[in-house]
Design a protein around this motif. Structure first.
Motif, PDB file in Angstrom:
ATOM      1  N   ILE A   1       6.895  12.544   9.272  1.00 51.64           N
ATOM      2  CA  ILE A   1       6.839  11.082   9.265  1.00 51.64           C
ATOM      3  C   ILE A   1       7.969  10.541  10.130  1.00 51.64           C
ATOM      4  O   ILE A   1       9.098  11.023  10.066  1.00 51.64           O
ATOM      5  CB  ILE A   1       6.994  10.532   7.827  1.00 51.64           C
ATOM      6  CG1 ILE A   1       5.835  10.994   6.935  1.00 51.64           C
ATOM      7  CG2 ILE A   1       7.070   9.005   7.828  1.00 51.64           C
ATOM      8  CD1 ILE A   1       6.102  10.796   5.471  1.00 51.64           C
ATOM      9  N   GLY A   2       7.655   9.536  10.903  1.00 50.85           N
ATOM     10  CA  GLY A   2       8.686   8.833  11.665  1.00 50.85           C
ATOM     11  C   GLY A   2       8.392   7.352  11.617  1.00 50.85           C
ATOM     12  O   GLY A   2       7.462   6.907  10.931  1.00 50.85           O
TER      13      GLY A   2
ATOM     14  N   ALA B   1      11.977  10.688   1.034  1.00 55.79           N
ATOM     15  CA  ALA B   1      11.335  11.590   0.071  1.00 55.79           C
ATOM     16  C   ALA B   1      10.051  12.146   0.668  1.00 55.79           C
ATOM     17  O   ALA B   1       9.774  13.342   0.591  1.00 55.79           O
ATOM     18  CB  ALA B   1      11.043  10.840  -1.225  1.00 55.79           C
ATOM     19  N   ALA B   2       9.275  11.302   1.313  1.00 58.94           N
ATOM     20  CA  ALA B   2       8.020  11.757   1.897  1.00 58.94           C
ATOM     21  C   ALA B   2       8.279  12.654   3.110  1.00 58.94           C
ATOM     22  O   ALA B   2       7.546  13.618   3.347  1.00 58.94           O
ATOM     23  CB  ALA B   2       7.163  10.556   2.284  1.00 58.94           C
TER      24      ALA B   2
ATOM     25  N   PHE C   1       1.178   7.601   4.021  1.00 61.95           N
ATOM     26  CA  PHE C   1       1.510   9.030   3.890  1.00 61.95           C
ATOM     27  C   PHE C   1       0.284   9.822   3.432  1.00 61.95           C
ATOM     28  O   PHE C   1       0.047  10.937   3.906  1.00 61.95           O
ATOM     29  CB  PHE C   1       2.661   9.231   2.889  1.00 61.95           C
ATOM     30  CG  PHE C   1       3.913   8.457   3.236  1.00 61.95           C
ATOM     31  CD1 PHE C   1       4.196   8.103   4.559  1.00 61.95           C
ATOM     32  CD2 PHE C   1       4.816   8.080   2.243  1.00 61.95           C
ATOM     33  CE1 PHE C   1       5.344   7.389   4.870  1.00 61.95           C
ATOM     34  CE2 PHE C   1       5.969   7.369   2.555  1.00 61.95           C
ATOM     35  CZ  PHE C   1       6.235   7.017   3.868  1.00 61.95           C
ATOM     36  N   ALA C   2      -0.494   9.225   2.515  1.00 55.60           N
ATOM     37  CA  ALA C   2      -1.697   9.905   2.017  1.00 55.60           C
ATOM     38  C   ALA C   2      -2.700  10.108   3.158  1.00 55.60           C
ATOM     39  O   ALA C   2      -3.347  11.159   3.251  1.00 55.60           O
ATOM     40  CB  ALA C   2      -2.330   9.107   0.881  1.00 55.60           C
ATOM     41  N   ILE C   3      -2.801   9.125   4.030  1.00 56.80           N
ATOM     42  CA  ILE C   3      -3.708   9.268   5.176  1.00 56.80           C
ATOM     43  C   ILE C   3      -3.212  10.399   6.075  1.00 56.80           C
ATOM     44  O   ILE C   3      -3.993  11.237   6.532  1.00 56.80           O
ATOM     45  CB  ILE C   3      -3.832   7.926   5.937  1.00 56.80           C
ATOM     46  CG1 ILE C   3      -4.585   6.899   5.070  1.00 56.80           C
ATOM     47  CG2 ILE C   3      -4.543   8.128   7.294  1.00 56.80           C
ATOM     48  CD1 ILE C   3      -4.523   5.466   5.567  1.00 56.80           C
TER      49      ILE C   3
ATOM     50  N   VAL D   1      13.115   1.357   0.360  1.00 57.97           N
ATOM     51  CA  VAL D   1      12.087   1.722   1.338  1.00 57.97           C
ATOM     52  C   VAL D   1      12.482   3.007   2.073  1.00 57.97           C
ATOM     53  O   VAL D   1      11.676   3.929   2.235  1.00 57.97           O
ATOM     54  CB  VAL D   1      11.865   0.550   2.319  1.00 57.97           C
ATOM     55  CG1 VAL D   1      11.183   0.994   3.594  1.00 57.97           C
ATOM     56  CG2 VAL D   1      11.074  -0.561   1.629  1.00 57.97           C
ATOM     57  N   LEU D   2      13.737   3.099   2.468  1.00 54.68           N
ATOM     58  CA  LEU D   2      14.174   4.305   3.184  1.00 54.68           C
ATOM     59  C   LEU D   2      14.223   5.509   2.246  1.00 54.68           C
ATOM     60  O   LEU D   2      14.012   6.643   2.676  1.00 54.68           O
ATOM     61  CB  LEU D   2      15.535   4.069   3.853  1.00 54.68           C
ATOM     62  CG  LEU D   2      15.463   3.154   5.079  1.00 54.68           C
ATOM     63  CD1 LEU D   2      16.860   2.820   5.596  1.00 54.68           C
ATOM     64  CD2 LEU D   2      14.623   3.775   6.204  1.00 54.68           C
TER      65      LEU D   2
END
Ligand code: ZN
Ligand code: CU
Length: 484
Positions: free
Chosen positions: A275-276, A268-269, A233-235, A262-263
């Motif tokens: 994101i997918g 949250a992100a 996510f940071a990338i 994990v989900l």
């Protein structure tokens, strides 16, 4: 009366958008959908009676390693027989282009083919090869980080220098200029795991201006999976691009039951950035044989071994017993090798498959002599076992995960929906009968229930099997659209 080439009559049309169905006719003219509606008044060269059958946009296999296979086997039987009309290649950090091998073919690039098959030093040479091969399916391509590292680094067991990153970035930019969908990484593999987060962030810089995506086989899918997700996510945030988490799963017995957690992190992100993810409908993974994944409690089947080809198909436990050594020692002796790891919990897999943000990607390994059954079975398995039998989701949703959603997210222009003017990539199937038949013991078997597959308006597959019409194209990146 208007004319068309093919008229599909009375189908249950699922348009790929994820909203409902209607009984309608669909007219194909040339490579496009000419009209959709009840009882169309068209004179057609070919009429197909689709009474009782489901008609969907052709499926997109978002996670493949068909990069070189599609050139050598353009009929693409494992995919067209599932109703797949587009494959996305270049996943997990490995791609066929741009690649210049100086002798070395690092793991896991060896999954794509033999060293002499890597003949595409530039992305545009690869595009030319796809066009020349005239595959049965469309091909869109990511560029692999590991492939770029291998082009510019003497050794892969360290992070790239600034100069090396600049060279890699120039190659990525050139590929994006020629239609690549984005960048993929395979940070779990030893050939890329020494890359720092900063290396990937700096390499990923050209993606945003191109409107491209970042797809990642994360640094780990086991104990530290949450850290690996946060890195991905940071990338994405640093590069200002959407992130696709490849084959999202919780690997290893110690991590069974962690899909909720994990989900939760995934959702949250997703509230803050695009994101997918993709996943395959099996409780077992497959790749090269990784010593770090050897666990005596997990059933591991060896699918190939260059040093001991005779053991293909046996379990690592059987081999270790015969050789009277530990499984780890056996795995070391078998290198280089491939394996299937029964290391995922069925419950976790279902929960991830059911999540509304996951797409379907087979991750099939087409060069494997005894492949994981996902290569031939993924899409019919989702439709038959997990939709019809287990009712994890509606047929409308299942189709959306395979069509409209991936086309939008990867920027496959005018595809993924049944719309007037869109390309005529279509799959006709019997929703009551569609079923995968490939198994771990007998993995090379076409599915049941696929009645017709059109690619760019040409019939590529029917109830009798492949028609030998190959109308697939290279698909350059179009505009991506990410609705959370
Ligand atoms: Zn992978
Ligand atoms: Cu993969």
């Amino acid at each position: 009366m208007s004319t068309c080439d093919t008229l599909i009559r009375n189908a249950r049309v699922f348009d790929g958008s994820g909203t409902g169905e209607e009984i309608a006719d669909v007219a194909i003219r040339g490579d496009r959908i000419a009209a959709i509606g009840p009882r169309l008044d068209f004179r057609a060269a070919t009429t197909v009676d689709a009474d009782g059958l489901a008609l969907a946009p052709g499926f997109t296999d978002v996670h493949t390693h068909d990069d070189l296979y599609v050139i050598r086997h353009p009929e693409m039987a494992p995919k067209i027989s599932q109703g797949v009309t587009t494959v996305i290649v270049g996943n997990c950090g490995i791609s066929a282009a741009p690649v210049s091998l100086s002798g070395r073919l690092p793991d896991p690039m060896n999954l794509l083919g033999e060293a002499d098959q890597f003949r595409y030093p530039t992305f545009s040479r690869y595009v030319d090869a796809i066009c020349a091969a005239q595959p049965a399916v469309n091909v869109a391509a990511l560029v692999g980080h590991t492939a770029l590292r291998n082009n510019h680094m003497e050794r892969l067991d360290r992070a790239a220098t600034q100069i090396e990153i600049a060279s890699m970035r120039a190659q990525l930019q050139d590929a994006l200029d020629h239609g690549a969908l984005g960048l993929s990484t395979g940070l779990a593999y030893l050939s890329a795991t020494f890359a720092t987060t900063e290396e990937v962030m700096e390499l990923a810089q050209p993606l945003a201006a191109a409107g491209a995506v970042y797809a990642t086989h994360m640094r780990t899918e086991s104990d530290a999976i949450l850290d690996a997700m946060h890195e991905a996510f940071a990338i994405g945030r640093s590069a200002r691009v959407p992130v696709v988490i490849s084959h999202l799963k919780c690997a290893g017995i110690a991590n069974w039951g962690r899909s909720g957690e994990v989900l939760h992190a995934f959702e949250a992100a997703r509230a803050a950035q695009p994101i997918g993810g993709d996943c395959y409908p099996y409780a077992a993974g497959s790749s090269t044989l990784d010593l770090r994944q050897v666990d005596e409690r997990v059933k591991i089947t060896v699918t190939w071994s260059t040093s001991h080809p005779e053991v293909a198909g046996q379990t690592l436990a059987e081999i270790a017993k015969q050789w009277q050594i530990s499984q780890l020692s056996a795995a070391r002796r078998l290198q280089p090798a491939g394996a299937i790891y029964h290391s995922i919990s069925e419950d976790d897999m279902r929960r991830i498959l059911r999540h509304p943000a996951t797409m379907i990607g087979s991750d099939g390994l087409p060069n494997d002599p005894r492949p994981h059954p996902r290569l031939w079975g993924t899409f019919p398995r989702v439709l038959g076992r997990y939709c019809r039998q287990e009712k994890l989701f509606s047929l409308t949703e299942a189709i959306h995960k395979m069509t409209g959603m991936p086309a939008r997210r990867f920027g496959l222009a005018d595809r993924g929906l049944i719309r007037e003017g869109y390309y005529a990539d279509l799959t006709l199937f019997d929703a009551e009968k569609v079923e995968d038949t490939a198994t771990f013991d007998d993995p090379i078997r076409p599915s049941l229930g696929i009645a017709g597959v059109w690619v760019n308006g040409a019939i590529a597959y029917n109830a009798q099997g492949p028609t030998r019409q190959r109308a697939g194209r290279f698909l350059p990146r179009g505009k991506t659209e990410w609705i959370q």
